[in-house]
Design an enzyme around this catalytic site. Sequence first.
Site, PDB file in Angstrom:
ATOM      1  N   CYS A  15     -54.309 -40.790  -0.862  1.00  0.00           N
ATOM      2  CA  CYS A  15     -55.579 -40.949  -0.152  1.00  0.00           C
ATOM      3  C   CYS A  15     -55.474 -40.203   1.180  1.00  0.00           C
ATOM      4  CB  CYS A  15     -55.824 -42.435   0.062  1.00  0.00           C
ATOM      5  SG  CYS A  15     -57.255 -42.797   1.056  1.00  0.00           S
ATOM      6  N   CYS A  54     -64.527 -42.071  12.933  1.00  0.00           N
ATOM      7  CA  CYS A  54     -65.709 -41.781  12.127  1.00  0.00           C
ATOM      8  C   CYS A  54     -66.954 -42.137  12.930  1.00  0.00           C
ATOM      9  CB  CYS A  54     -65.671 -42.591  10.827  1.00  0.00           C
ATOM     10  SG  CYS A  54     -67.083 -42.216   9.753  1.00  0.00           S
ATOM     11  N   HIS A 109     -72.412 -50.258  -1.318  1.00  0.00           N
ATOM     12  CA  HIS A 109     -72.252 -51.497  -0.538  1.00  0.00           C
ATOM     13  C   HIS A 109     -73.527 -52.287  -0.295  1.00  0.00           C
ATOM     14  CE1 HIS A 109     -68.452 -49.623  -0.165  1.00  0.00           C
ATOM     15  NE2 HIS A 109     -68.634 -49.022   0.971  1.00  0.00           N
ATOM     16  N   GLU A 115     -54.183 -41.283   9.123  1.00  0.00           N
ATOM     17  CA  GLU A 115     -53.412 -41.996   8.098  1.00  0.00           C
ATOM     18  C   GLU A 115     -53.492 -41.286   6.760  1.00  0.00           C
ATOM     19  OE1 GLU A 115     -54.652 -46.365   9.815  1.00  0.00           O
ATOM     20  OE2 GLU A 115     -55.085 -45.833   7.750  1.00  0.00           O
ATOM     21  N   CYS A 127     -58.412 -48.397   5.257  1.00  0.00           N
ATOM     22  CA  CYS A 127     -57.895 -47.221   5.941  1.00  0.00           C
ATOM     23  C   CYS A 127     -58.431 -47.210   7.363  1.00  0.00           C
ATOM     24  CB  CYS A 127     -58.359 -45.963   5.221  1.00  0.00           C
ATOM     25  SG  CYS A 127     -56.999 -44.991   4.637  1.00  0.00           S
ATOM     26  N   CYS A 187     -69.973 -47.928   9.950  1.00  0.00           N
ATOM     27  CA  CYS A 187     -70.231 -49.004   8.983  1.00  0.00           C
ATOM     28  C   CYS A 187     -69.623 -50.289   9.549  1.00  0.00           C
ATOM     29  CB  CYS A 187     -69.629 -48.667   7.628  1.00  0.00           C
ATOM     30  SG  CYS A 187     -70.280 -47.130   6.967  1.00  0.00           S
ATOM     31  N   GLY A 217     -62.579 -41.216   8.150  1.00  0.00           N
ATOM     32  CA  GLY A 217     -63.604 -40.192   8.360  1.00  0.00           C
ATOM     33  C   GLY A 217     -64.593 -40.059   7.221  1.00  0.00           C
ATOM     34  N   CYS A 276     -65.844 -51.516   8.670  1.00  0.00           N
ATOM     35  CA  CYS A 276     -64.789 -50.509   8.519  1.00  0.00           C
ATOM     36  C   CYS A 276     -64.021 -50.266   9.815  1.00  0.00           C
ATOM     37  CB  CYS A 276     -65.425 -49.207   8.041  1.00  0.00           C
ATOM     38  SG  CYS A 276     -64.260 -47.837   7.960  1.00  0.00           S
TER      39      CYS A 276
HETATM   40  N1  SAH Z   1     -66.386 -42.204   4.760  1.00  0.00           N
HETATM   41  C1  SAH Z   1     -66.182 -42.206   3.365  1.00  0.00           C
HETATM   42  C2  SAH Z   1     -64.732 -42.215   2.955  1.00  0.00           C
HETATM   43  C3  SAH Z   1     -63.818 -43.083   3.748  1.00  0.00           C
HETATM   44  S1  SAH Z   1     -64.078 -44.848   3.618  1.00  0.00           S
HETATM   45  C4  SAH Z   1     -66.915 -43.380   2.739  1.00  0.00           C
HETATM   46  O1  SAH Z   1     -67.437 -44.214   3.468  1.00  0.00           O
HETATM   47  O2  SAH Z   1     -67.008 -43.375   1.525  1.00  0.00           O
HETATM   48  C5  SAH Z   1     -63.302 -45.145   2.044  1.00  0.00           C
HETATM   49  C6  SAH Z   1     -63.689 -46.434   1.400  1.00  0.00           C
HETATM   50  O3  SAH Z   1     -63.085 -47.550   2.056  1.00  0.00           O
HETATM   51  C7  SAH Z   1     -65.188 -46.654   1.402  1.00  0.00           C
HETATM   52  O4  SAH Z   1     -65.681 -47.046   0.148  1.00  0.00           O
HETATM   53  C8  SAH Z   1     -65.293 -47.735   2.424  1.00  0.00           C
HETATM   54  O5  SAH Z   1     -66.493 -48.379   2.295  1.00  0.00           O
HETATM   55  C9  SAH Z   1     -64.058 -48.577   2.151  1.00  0.00           C
HETATM   56  N2  SAH Z   1     -63.749 -49.543   3.193  1.00  0.00           N
HETATM   57  C10 SAH Z   1     -63.862 -49.403   4.531  1.00  0.00           C
HETATM   58  N3  SAH Z   1     -63.564 -50.567   5.160  1.00  0.00           N
HETATM   59  C11 SAH Z   1     -63.247 -51.461   4.200  1.00  0.00           C
HETATM   60  C12 SAH Z   1     -62.865 -52.858   4.217  1.00  0.00           C
HETATM   61  N4  SAH Z   1     -62.739 -53.527   5.345  1.00  0.00           N
HETATM   62  N5  SAH Z   1     -62.646 -53.469   3.032  1.00  0.00           N
HETATM   63  C13 SAH Z   1     -62.767 -52.792   1.878  1.00  0.00           C
HETATM   64  N6  SAH Z   1     -63.122 -51.497   1.791  1.00  0.00           N
HETATM   65  C14 SAH Z   1     -63.365 -50.827   2.949  1.00  0.00           C
HETATM   66 FE1  SF4 Z   2     -68.386 -45.845   7.035  1.00  0.00          FE
HETATM   67 FE2  SF4 Z   2     -66.624 -44.368   5.602  1.00  0.00          FE
HETATM   68 FE3  SF4 Z   2     -66.996 -43.920   8.237  1.00  0.00          FE
HETATM   69 FE4  SF4 Z   2     -65.769 -46.141   7.459  1.00  0.00          FE
HETATM   70  S1  SF4 Z   2     -65.018 -44.056   7.156  1.00  0.00           S
HETATM   71  S2  SF4 Z   2     -67.375 -45.963   9.061  1.00  0.00           S
HETATM   72  S3  SF4 Z   2     -66.842 -46.593   5.556  1.00  0.00           S
HETATM   73  S4  SF4 Z   2     -68.518 -43.657   6.639  1.00  0.00           S
END
Ligand code: SAH
Ligand code: SF4
Length: 379
Positions: free
Chosen positions: A118, A125, A239, A97, A356, A129, A182, A132
């Site tokens: 973005c 990934c 977080h 995306e 994303c 988390c 990612g 996510c």
């Molecule tokens: N992997 C990197 C970049 C991609 S995630 C990272 O974790 O920073 C980009 C952002 O989107 C991160 O801050 C992540 O925590 C946030 N994000 C992921 N899922 C989300 C959700 N359900 N609601 C709000 N933010 C989210």
């Molecule tokens: Fe965590 Fe970022 Fe990977 Fe989502 S994209 S699982 S927020 S490290």
Amino acid sequence: MKDSTTGKPLIHGETLDSLTARLAERGEKGFRAKQILEWLYKKRAAGPDEMTNLSKPLRAWLAETFEFQPTARLLTKNSSDVTGKFLLKLGDERLIETVIIRAPQEGVGQDRSRKTVCISTQVGCAYGCKFCASGLAGWKRDLQAGEIVHQLIQVCHQEDPTTPRASEELASFDNIVVMGMGEPLANYDNLLRALSILNAEWGLNFGARRITISTSGLAPQVERLADEPMGFRLAISLHGATNEVRQQIMPVNRKYPLEQLLPAAKAFSQKHGRMITLEFILIEDINDSLDQARELAKIANDLHAHVNLIPYNTVEGLPWVRPSIPRQDAFAAILRERGVSATIRREKGHDINAACGQLRLQTEKAQGIIEPEPVKGRA
Ligand code: SAH
Ligand code: SF4
């Protein structure tokens, strides 16, 4: 560096040096590489056929040797005219995306909105988390440098298919954020190669200070990034303001706990002399207590960091809940009382960005229905 279906290297992953070296092997003059890159980034040629100041044999060699279309647009989705999100299909049919966010700037009027792109760096990934969508289906593969760069070519095409100069079109964007699917620092070499192409004068000529890399906190790579000559901005997905809370939702915290991550972040901001951002998703009853706000304030003050509060965006299949607005405000108030610069992301368009990975997840379920749309050259 190769396209997974054609086996060819991607032209958008070549640098001026690497392309010059390839051409020298063929006995071509040094200036040819610059001409080719000019066609790609300044004149937005879709393939060697359009490169009319090159000889026919050279054009044929380019077509045989390199892949020129590493991504194809599958689907574009708009959210309240603020955010445009598109799904791209890679050479091996995998999906990523890319998002365009247009946020009106306060006090500047509707006509001058801030534009951000973005971009994604991996398919899926590995970091898992718990909130996510990108982490849900696990890691599939790293993106190659050319696949990262081509996302920006797609963005320029989407914004204005007729403007010939891709680099000029991209210049109308205020920022590029590496916050898509990612973990960018887990694909370090391809990321840095792609960003150097975005940044180069012969490439997309986009300033490093307008590029933000977001990481879930790979401490050794944050230290490595601090030593890079290009001065990118850094955002840390925190977080959780204590190990206990953070590791409940971010497994990466067991590998790099706060006592390792925070000094790396501090070293980065001291070397670059610039504020970093701490991203903090607010999830009800998980990390939104006022105690967490107090701990976060200490961290932000120590790092001299800006805090970006992101109300959790619902992901299908996950149990978490976004806190109420008064609860979000109370959390932010604690930060501000303690002198921390903090914003809450409330714009509608950001919802689609914050989560994303979701569009890909939904589309994978319905795959096979949508046909790809290739990027065309100039009309
Ligand atoms: N992997 C990197 C970049 C991609 S995630 C990272 O974790 O920073 C980009 C952002 O989107 C991160 O801050 C992540 O925590 C946030 N994000 C992921 N899922 C989300 C959700 N359900 N609601 C709000 N933010 C989210
Ligand atoms: Fe965590 Fe970022 Fe990977 Fe989502 S994209 S699982 S927020 S490290």
